[in-house]
Every structure is written in structure tokens, then in C-alpha cells.
Write an enzyme that holds these catalytic residues in place. Sequence first.
Site, PDB file in Angstrom:
ATOM      1  N   LYS A   8       0.824  -1.222  -0.089  1.00 34.55           N
ATOM      2  CA  LYS A   8       0.125  -0.085   0.125  1.00 34.55           C
ATOM      3  C   LYS A   8       1.047   1.161   0.009  1.00 34.55           C
ATOM      4  CE  LYS A   8      -3.193   1.956   3.257  1.00 34.55           C
ATOM      5  NZ  LYS A   8      -3.944   2.217   4.441  1.00 34.55           N
ATOM      6  N   SER A  24      -3.858   3.009 -17.268  1.00 30.72           N
ATOM      7  CA  SER A  24      -2.949   2.733 -15.893  1.00 30.72           C
ATOM      8  C   SER A  24      -2.663   3.893 -15.060  1.00 30.72           C
ATOM      9  CB  SER A  24      -1.720   2.040 -16.601  1.00 30.72           C
ATOM     10  OG  SER A  24      -0.863   3.016 -17.166  1.00 30.72           O
ATOM     11  N   THR A  56      -6.753  -0.534 -11.885  1.00 29.32           N
ATOM     12  CA  THR A  56      -6.018  -0.090 -12.995  1.00 29.32           C
ATOM     13  C   THR A  56      -4.800  -1.276 -12.875  1.00 29.32           C
ATOM     14  OG1 THR A  56      -5.155   1.353 -14.519  1.00 29.32           O
ATOM     15  CG2 THR A  56      -4.876   1.882 -12.226  1.00 29.32           C
ATOM     16  N   TYR A  57      -3.901  -0.943 -13.579  1.00 30.60           N
ATOM     17  CA  TYR A  57      -2.452  -1.722 -13.463  1.00 30.60           C
ATOM     18  C   TYR A  57      -1.465  -0.402 -13.367  1.00 30.60           C
ATOM     19  CZ  TYR A  57      -2.088  -0.893 -18.383  1.00 30.60           C
ATOM     20  OH  TYR A  57      -2.092  -0.048 -19.692  1.00 30.60           O
ATOM     21  N   GLY A  72      -5.550   7.392 -18.909  1.00 24.70           N
ATOM     22  CA  GLY A  72      -6.571   6.611 -19.651  1.00 24.70           C
ATOM     23  C   GLY A  72      -7.885   7.114 -18.857  1.00 24.70           C
ATOM     24  N   ALA A  73      -8.927   6.585 -19.072  1.00 26.52           N
ATOM     25  CA  ALA A  73     -10.358   7.105 -18.577  1.00 26.52           C
ATOM     26  C   ALA A  73     -10.512   7.185 -17.058  1.00 26.52           C
ATOM     27  CB  ALA A  73     -11.367   5.929 -19.010  1.00 26.52           C
ATOM     28  N   ALA A  74      -9.641   6.394 -16.372  1.00 26.25           N
ATOM     29  CA  ALA A  74      -9.586   6.900 -14.922  1.00 26.25           C
ATOM     30  C   ALA A  74      -9.081   8.310 -14.341  1.00 26.25           C
ATOM     31  CB  ALA A  74      -8.863   5.866 -14.318  1.00 26.25           C
TER      32      ALA A  74
END
Length: 119
Positions: A8, A24, A56-57, A72-74
Site C-alpha cells: 500500500k 494505467s 487499474t495496473y 486513460g479513462a480513470a
Amino acid sequence: MRCLLRGKIHRAVITDANPEYVGSITIDQDLLEKSDIWEGEKVLIADVDNGARFETYTVVGKRGSGVICVNGAAAKLVKQGDRIIIMAFEYSDKPIAPRIVLVNDKNQCVELRRSIVSD
């Protein structure tokens, strides 16, 4: 088997959000190593400021740069300056001592814990 927290990065500051990138989250290599999160690993992101949560990655960012860039979209779920929590999980039939990385406002590690609860 249980799904347990393994790594974390706590309250990292988003340095950029790029909706045009393929996808990502780009994370400073130092933070990935300290938290034992691998490149390409699926992570859960929680935005402390607006409550958004998404998966995501990871993509490795420049070592020591403090980069935390949602791509990206996030990228539409966050904004620069938001604080986020980045979490990686592992399936195990035994307890895991997660690596918890606490960061400052520049996304530099100020403390590394090996459990969820502070001693």
C-alpha cells in the site's frame, strides 16, 4: 484462501492525470519497490478527496521523481493534487505482513510499516 492486503502507498499526491494515455497509473519506481508492487500489477485506487475507487495496473515511473500519474479513462475520476491510496492484494491461506508506505507531499517515503496497525 483469503484476499489480503500485500502492499500500500498511503495518501500519495496525484502529480498528473492524462486521459489520452492508453491506461494505467504511473508510479515512481522507488515507491513501487518499497511497497512490493510490481510493474503491470492490478491495483485498487481510492481517492481520499472525492471518494472515487477504481482498479487499474501499474507502470514504472522515473525513480525519485515522485510521479503519481493516473492515465486513460480513470484520469477523469481524479485531479492533480488529489490524495490517493494505492493498494495491491494477494490470495493466501496464511497471514501476510503488508508493506505500508507513508509518503510526504512530494511522494517521498517517510515511513515504511510492515503491518496495518502502527506499533
